[in-house]
Design a protein around this motif. Structure first.
Motif, PDB file in Angstrom:
ATOM      1  N   PHE A 136      34.152  54.741  31.988  1.00 33.75           N
ATOM      2  CA  PHE A 136      35.082  55.702  32.591  1.00 33.75           C
ATOM      3  C   PHE A 136      34.483  57.104  32.550  1.00 33.75           C
ATOM      4  O   PHE A 136      34.646  57.884  33.495  1.00 33.75           O
ATOM      5  CB  PHE A 136      36.427  55.689  31.870  1.00 33.75           C
ATOM      6  CG  PHE A 136      37.234  54.431  32.056  1.00 33.75           C
ATOM      7  CD1 PHE A 136      36.919  53.514  33.038  1.00 33.75           C
ATOM      8  CD2 PHE A 136      38.326  54.175  31.234  1.00 33.75           C
ATOM      9  CE1 PHE A 136      37.675  52.364  33.215  1.00 33.75           C
ATOM     10  CE2 PHE A 136      39.090  53.032  31.400  1.00 33.75           C
ATOM     11  CZ  PHE A 136      38.761  52.118  32.384  1.00 33.75           C
TER      12      PHE A 136
ATOM     13  N   VAL B  22      37.565  56.140  36.272  1.00 32.91           N
ATOM     14  CA  VAL B  22      38.379  54.922  36.241  1.00 32.91           C
ATOM     15  C   VAL B  22      38.267  54.171  37.560  1.00 32.91           C
ATOM     16  O   VAL B  22      38.083  52.955  37.600  1.00 32.91           O
ATOM     17  CB  VAL B  22      39.851  55.258  35.913  1.00 32.91           C
ATOM     18  CG1 VAL B  22      40.735  54.026  36.051  1.00 32.91           C
ATOM     19  CG2 VAL B  22      39.972  55.840  34.506  1.00 32.91           C
TER      20      VAL B  22
ATOM     21  N   GLU C 249      42.537  50.228  32.459  1.00 34.38           N
ATOM     22  CA  GLU C 249      42.851  51.464  31.746  1.00 34.38           C
ATOM     23  C   GLU C 249      43.172  51.180  30.283  1.00 34.38           C
ATOM     24  O   GLU C 249      42.719  51.896  29.391  1.00 34.38           O
ATOM     25  CB  GLU C 249      44.041  52.184  32.408  1.00 34.38           C
ATOM     26  CG  GLU C 249      43.753  52.742  33.782  1.00 34.38           C
ATOM     27  CD  GLU C 249      43.897  51.706  34.901  1.00 34.38           C
ATOM     28  OE1 GLU C 249      43.579  52.041  36.050  1.00 34.38           O
ATOM     29  OE2 GLU C 249      44.319  50.566  34.611  1.00 34.38           O
TER      30      GLU C 249
ATOM     31  N   GLU D 182      41.678  62.195  34.041  1.00 32.41           N
ATOM     32  CA  GLU D 182      41.907  60.886  34.668  1.00 32.41           C
ATOM     33  C   GLU D 182      43.399  60.549  34.581  1.00 32.41           C
ATOM     34  O   GLU D 182      43.852  59.950  33.596  1.00 32.41           O
ATOM     35  CB  GLU D 182      41.078  59.803  33.973  1.00 32.41           C
ATOM     36  CG  GLU D 182      39.594  59.864  34.252  1.00 32.41           C
ATOM     37  CD  GLU D 182      39.223  59.298  35.624  1.00 32.41           C
ATOM     38  OE1 GLU D 182      40.122  58.793  36.331  1.00 32.41           O
ATOM     39  OE2 GLU D 182      38.037  59.377  35.974  1.00 32.41           O
TER      40      GLU D 182
ATOM     41  N   ARG E  72      45.321  58.308  35.834  1.00 35.41           N
ATOM     42  CA  ARG E  72      45.706  56.905  35.609  1.00 35.41           C
ATOM     43  C   ARG E  72      45.554  56.518  34.148  1.00 35.41           C
ATOM     44  O   ARG E  72      46.356  55.756  33.604  1.00 35.41           O
ATOM     45  CB  ARG E  72      44.871  55.983  36.501  1.00 35.41           C
ATOM     46  CG  ARG E  72      45.290  56.080  37.973  1.00 35.41           C
ATOM     47  CD  ARG E  72      44.424  55.260  38.878  1.00 35.41           C
ATOM     48  NE  ARG E  72      44.262  53.899  38.439  1.00 35.41           N
ATOM     49  CZ  ARG E  72      43.403  53.045  38.977  1.00 35.41           C
ATOM     50  NH1 ARG E  72      42.628  53.424  39.979  1.00 35.41           N
ATOM     51  NH2 ARG E  72      43.306  51.819  38.543  1.00 35.41           N
ATOM     52  N   LEU E  73      44.543  57.045  33.509  1.00 37.56           N
ATOM     53  CA  LEU E  73      44.348  56.772  32.091  1.00 37.56           C
ATOM     54  C   LEU E  73      45.437  57.441  31.264  1.00 37.56           C
ATOM     55  O   LEU E  73      45.976  56.846  30.324  1.00 37.56           O
ATOM     56  CB  LEU E  73      42.965  57.245  31.652  1.00 37.56           C
ATOM     57  CG  LEU E  73      42.540  56.907  30.222  1.00 37.56           C
ATOM     58  CD1 LEU E  73      42.547  55.397  29.989  1.00 37.56           C
ATOM     59  CD2 LEU E  73      41.162  57.479  29.928  1.00 37.56           C
TER      60      LEU E  73
END
Length: 199
Positions: A26, A31, A58, A121, A123-124
């Protein structure tokens, strides 16, 4: 030597390998630029094994360090119903953050990398928030059942102390050289007490 501890050690090593592989990829590719197959290849396992430990790519980076999780579980088991919950949780989190040794320990380095990455990030970050919510719900249920405490009081105590930890980790990740983790945590706890004022 019994088989169970050996299997546990292998499982924990696999968890660590998957988490570090995901984190490294990542950091390098983002990601979106990383697949579960990529994580599996770097970790030296199958994609199926990755999914055994993490439901999404993730969450592969969010697999918690076993020693830290054990420390938290033991501390939760030691919480007492006849003492105010918030001060006990404050001390629990202080001990956990102290184990990160300002990023010099293995778990501390991993946490620092993860929080820096999550800041860029989304989404993380969303996966981390969802995982924290699941963990808090689980811990709330355990504490309510074991200590026979009011669910609302337990939830407020958990959420407020966890929020302080998140703020501290965010600040630490921005500039770890300037902001010591435990000293920042202590300052954040004082700030919260000051803002609450007298009852």
């Amino acid at each position: 030597m019994s088989i169970e501890p050996l299997l546990d050690r292998r499982r924990h090593r696999t968890e660590r390998d998957i988490a570090l592989a995901a984190l490294g990829l990542f950091e390098e590719r983002g990601v979106d630029g990383t697949t579960v197959d990529d994580i599996a290849r770097v970790a030296g396992v199958s994609a199926r094994t990755v999914f055994r430990y993490a439901t999404t790519k993730e969450r592969a980076a969010l697999i918690a360090d076993h020693e830290v999780e054990t420390q938290v579980d033991r501390a939760l088991d030691d919480l007492q119903a006849d003492r105010p919950l918030v001060p006990q949780l404050v001390e629990l989190w202080r001990d956990v953050l102290a184990a990160f040794d300002d990023g010099r320990s293995g778990p501390g380095s991993q946490a620092l990398r993860l929080w820096r990455l999550a800041a860029r990030e989304p989404r993380l970050m969303l996966a981390a928030i969802a995982q924290d919510e699941e963990r808090l719900t689980r811990v709330q249920s355990q504490l309510v059942d074991r200590l026979d405490l009011d669910p609302l009081a337990v939830r407020v105590s958990l959420e407020s102390t966890a929020a302080v930890v998140r703020v501290v980790l965010d600040r630490w990740a921005c500039d770890p050289g300037t902001h010591g983790l435990v000293s920042t945590y202590d300052a954040a706890c004082r700030a919260l007490r000051d803002q609450l004022g007298p009852p």
